[in-house]
Design a protein around this motif. Structure first.
Motif, mmCIF file in Angstrom:
data_model
loop_
_atom_site.group_PDB
_atom_site.id
_atom_site.type_symbol
_atom_site.label_atom_id
_atom_site.label_comp_id
_atom_site.label_asym_id
_atom_site.label_seq_id
_atom_site.Cartn_x
_atom_site.Cartn_y
_atom_site.Cartn_z
ATOM 1 N N VAL A 1 0.873 -1.177 0.000
ATOM 2 C CA VAL A 1 0.000 0.000 0.000
ATOM 3 C C VAL A 1 0.905 1.220 0.000
ATOM 4 O O VAL A 1 1.890 1.282 0.744
ATOM 5 N N GLU A 2 0.561 2.190 -0.832
ATOM 6 C CA GLU A 2 1.426 3.343 -1.064
ATOM 7 C C GLU A 2 0.825 4.625 -0.481
ATOM 8 O O GLU A 2 -0.393 4.749 -0.369
ATOM 9 N N PHE A 3 1.692 5.544 -0.122
ATOM 10 C CA PHE A 3 1.314 6.892 0.307
ATOM 11 C C PHE A 3 2.214 7.880 -0.414
ATOM 12 O O PHE A 3 3.408 7.627 -0.593
ATOM 13 N N ARG A 4 1.653 9.026 -0.812
ATOM 14 C CA ARG A 4 2.446 10.078 -1.435
ATOM 15 C C ARG A 4 2.079 11.422 -0.822
ATOM 16 O O ARG A 4 0.929 11.634 -0.447
ATOM 17 N N THR A 5 3.046 12.317 -0.772
ATOM 18 C CA THR A 5 2.769 13.657 -0.268
ATOM 19 C C THR A 5 3.795 14.642 -0.812
ATOM 20 O O THR A 5 4.848 14.244 -1.341
ATOM 21 N N HIS A 6 3.472 15.909 -0.700
ATOM 22 C CA HIS A 6 4.371 16.997 -1.122
ATOM 23 C C HIS A 6 5.629 16.981 -0.247
ATOM 24 O O HIS A 6 5.548 16.815 0.975
ATOM 25 N N TRP A 7 6.776 17.159 -0.867
ATOM 26 C CA TRP A 7 8.044 17.200 -0.126
ATOM 27 C C TRP A 7 8.000 18.221 1.009
ATOM 28 O O TRP A 7 8.567 18.005 2.078
ATOM 29 N N LEU A 8 7.316 19.344 0.784
ATOM 30 C CA LEU A 8 7.284 20.409 1.776
ATOM 31 C C LEU A 8 6.158 20.254 2.795
ATOM 32 O O LEU A 8 6.049 21.082 3.702
ATOM 33 N N ASN A 9 5.344 19.228 2.668
ATOM 34 C CA ASN A 9 4.270 18.984 3.640
ATOM 35 C C ASN A 9 4.841 18.126 4.769
ATOM 36 O O ASN A 9 4.638 16.917 4.835
ATOM 37 N N HIS A 10 5.570 18.774 5.661
ATOM 38 C CA HIS A 10 6.270 18.046 6.724
ATOM 39 C C HIS A 10 5.301 17.367 7.684
ATOM 40 O O HIS A 10 5.582 16.273 8.187
ATOM 41 N N SER B 1 2.399 16.017 6.963
ATOM 42 C CA SER B 1 1.949 14.786 6.327
ATOM 43 C C SER B 1 3.049 13.734 6.299
ATOM 44 O O SER B 1 2.807 12.551 6.578
ATOM 45 N N ARG B 2 4.274 14.144 5.987
ATOM 46 C CA ARG B 2 5.387 13.201 5.947
ATOM 47 C C ARG B 2 5.606 12.557 7.312
ATOM 48 O O ARG B 2 5.828 11.340 7.413
ATOM 49 N N GLU B 3 5.536 13.359 8.359
ATOM 50 C CA GLU B 3 5.734 12.823 9.710
ATOM 51 C C GLU B 3 4.597 11.871 10.092
ATOM 52 O O GLU B 3 4.828 10.836 10.722
ATOM 53 N N ALA B 4 3.357 12.222 9.684
ATOM 54 C CA ALA B 4 2.215 11.367 10.013
ATOM 55 C C ALA B 4 2.321 10.022 9.292
ATOM 56 O O ALA B 4 2.019 8.968 9.882
ATOM 57 N N ILE B 5 2.766 10.040 8.036
ATOM 58 C CA ILE B 5 2.916 8.788 7.287
ATOM 59 C C ILE B 5 4.014 7.935 7.911
ATOM 60 O O ILE B 5 3.866 6.716 8.062
ATOM 61 N N ALA B 6 5.120 8.560 8.278
ATOM 62 C CA ALA B 6 6.211 7.809 8.905
ATOM 63 C C ALA B 6 5.769 7.192 10.225
ATOM 64 O O ALA B 6 6.171 6.070 10.563
ATOM 65 N N ARG B 7 4.933 7.922 10.985
ATOM 66 C CA ARG B 7 4.451 7.380 12.268
ATOM 67 C C ARG B 7 3.587 6.145 12.074
ATOM 68 O O ARG B 7 3.478 5.321 12.983
ATOM 69 N N LEU B 8 2.976 6.011 10.909
ATOM 70 C CA LEU B 8 2.198 4.807 10.639
ATOM 71 C C LEU B 8 3.083 3.569 10.588
ATOM 72 O O LEU B 8 2.615 2.452 10.817
ATOM 73 N N GLY B 9 4.347 3.767 10.267
ATOM 74 C CA GLY B 9 5.262 2.652 10.061
ATOM 75 C C GLY B 9 5.631 2.464 8.607
ATOM 76 O O GLY B 9 6.322 1.502 8.254
ATOM 77 N N ALA B 10 5.172 3.385 7.735
ATOM 78 C CA ALA B 10 5.532 3.311 6.321
ATOM 79 C C ALA B 10 6.995 3.702 6.137
ATOM 80 O O ALA B 10 7.537 4.510 6.888
ATOM 81 N N LYS B 11 7.623 3.124 5.122
ATOM 82 C CA LYS B 11 9.017 3.426 4.810
ATOM 83 C C LYS B 11 9.084 4.275 3.547
ATOM 84 O O LYS B 11 8.324 4.061 2.608
ATOM 85 N N GLN B 12 10.002 5.224 3.538
ATOM 86 C CA GLN B 12 10.146 6.099 2.383
ATOM 87 C C GLN B 12 10.847 5.358 1.255
ATOM 88 O O GLN B 12 11.941 4.807 1.416
ATOM 89 N N ASP B 13 10.186 5.325 0.087
ATOM 90 C CA ASP B 13 10.751 4.666 -1.087
ATOM 91 C C ASP B 13 11.646 5.610 -1.878
ATOM 92 O O ASP B 13 12.617 5.178 -2.497
#
Length: 206
Positions: free
Chosen positions: A137-146, A148-160
């Motif tokens: 399952v994938e997630f995408r967000t704007h590089w500058l939307n910190h 959102s990036r932090e929330a996705i990382a807290r889920l346990g997703a890994k940055q591709d």
């Protein structure tokens, strides 16, 4: 995986309902809570554009590339669906792999930090992995939307990786897109983490 059909997903704090124009007024109230459309790094619709945004998402649903939801709070007093607080989707649906992206998500400002986001993600990830059989399952967000990036990382997703100059924002500016994913074998650990977060929140509230 065949075509994904609309479904209602019920959690502890939210209900994800198949999106329809019946949600319009509630979504307008929700987007005005924090004036979310003014955040330049997001694609949140303005109140006047909500009907068109609902139609856009429903058109993509008809084409088989998106399954959109309206997010409702669960009334803690009655346990029944309450106010509409936002929208989310399965998008960029690939029925062959099968694979989905969870995105085009926003919630009213007053709902931030309330447990609604991890609850909705738990519902959508569980359905994707345990019912739809997705290997990722994938997630995408704007590089500058910190945020959102932090929330996705807290889920346990890994940055591709980062797709540089990947797309244009509504004002025509090129954006870099950060791509995250969760793989099937990682799902049990992610699920445990989300359930633990929700349990800790319930303990604080009680």
């Amino acid at each position: 995986m065949n075509r994904i059909h609309p479904i209602t997903l019920t959690g502890k704090y939210v209900v994800l309902e198949p999106l329809s124009q019946d949600h319009h007024d509630g979504l307008v109230d929700a987007v005005r809570d924090g004036e979310l459309w003014k955040l330049w790094y997001t694609g949140v619709p303005e109140p006047e554009g909500m009907a068109a945004e609902i139609d856009r998402r429903l058109t993509l649903q008809e084409q088989g590339s998106m399954l959109p939801f309206a997010t409702r709070l669960i009334d803690p007093a009655t346990g029944t669906p309450g106010a509409v607080i936002g929208m989310t989707t399965y998008m960029n649906i690939d029925p062959v792999t099968p694979r989905v992206e969870i995105g085009s998500t926003w919630n009213a400002a007053s709902a931030h930090g309330s447990g609604t986001n991890p609850d909705s993600k738990l519902l959508m990830l569980r359905h994707a992995f345990e019912t739809l059989g997705c290997p990722a399952v994938e997630f995408r967000t704007h590089w500058l939307n910190h945020q959102s990036r932090e929330a996705i990382a807290r889920l346990g997703a890994k940055q591709d990786g980062v797709l540089r100059s990947h797309s244009r924002t509504a004002d025509g500016v090129l954006r870099d897109t950060v791509v995250f994913s969760i793989l099937e074998h990682e799902w049990p650990m992610v699920r445990n983490g989300l359930e633990a977060r929700l349990a800790r929140r319930r303990q604080r509230v009680e």
